[in-house]
Design a protein around this motif. Sequence first.
Motif, short mmCIF file in Angstrom:
data_model
loop_
_atom_site.label_atom_id
_atom_site.label_comp_id
_atom_site.label_asym_id
_atom_site.label_seq_id
_atom_site.Cartn_x
_atom_site.Cartn_y
_atom_site.Cartn_z
N ARG A 10 36.65 37.79 29.95
CA ARG A 10 35.40 37.65 29.17
C ARG A 10 34.94 36.18 29.07
O ARG A 10 33.74 35.91 29.25
N PRO A 11 35.84 35.21 28.83
CA PRO A 11 35.35 33.82 28.72
C PRO A 11 34.66 33.29 29.97
O PRO A 11 33.88 32.34 29.89
N ILE A 12 34.93 33.89 31.13
CA ILE A 12 34.24 33.44 32.34
C ILE A 12 33.10 34.39 32.73
O ILE A 12 32.52 34.25 33.80
N GLY A 13 32.80 35.33 31.85
CA GLY A 13 31.62 36.16 32.03
C GLY A 13 31.79 37.34 32.97
O GLY A 13 30.81 37.81 33.54
N LEU A 14 33.02 37.83 33.11
CA LEU A 14 33.27 38.99 33.96
C LEU A 14 34.01 40.07 33.20
O LEU A 14 34.76 39.78 32.27
N THR A 15 33.83 41.31 33.65
CA THR A 15 34.68 42.40 33.19
C THR A 15 35.74 42.64 34.27
O THR A 15 35.62 42.15 35.40
N ASN A 16 36.73 43.41 33.92
CA ASN A 16 37.76 43.79 34.88
C ASN A 16 37.13 44.49 36.10
O ASN A 16 37.47 44.20 37.24
N GLY A 17 36.21 45.40 35.85
CA GLY A 17 35.54 46.11 36.94
C GLY A 17 34.73 45.19 37.83
O GLY A 17 34.73 45.34 39.06
#
Length: 118
Positions: A10-17
């Motif tokens: 989340r801190p780098i603006g991504l989800t696992n998917g």
Amino acid sequence: MARRFDDALRPIGLTNGQFSLLMSLNRPEPPGMASVATLLAMDRTTLTAALKPLERRGLITVVKDPSDRRGRRLSLTPEGRTLLAFATPVWERTHRDVEALLTDVDPDRLRSSLRVLS
């Protein structure tokens, strides 16, 4: 598990998917939609919906397949490659943290067993 990776990324603006999708595009040649959908066990409609936010952010490009104009090829942009390079150590660290919690389980055996189920 997905929640752990979502929290870590989340801190780098991504989800696992989204991380998995970017990783699936990290190839020398741009893959087609069908091969990415198969790799990620998604139907094409779901894949198309998952690609849109990444495309809007400028992390991927979707272009017509030059050999079959009906098909689409997917590629990482330079920004997508940079973000993926930044996210990969976070993903690896999260895997190590999860494995450290599995004190009574062999992680390789667990992965093997989960592959059988998939």
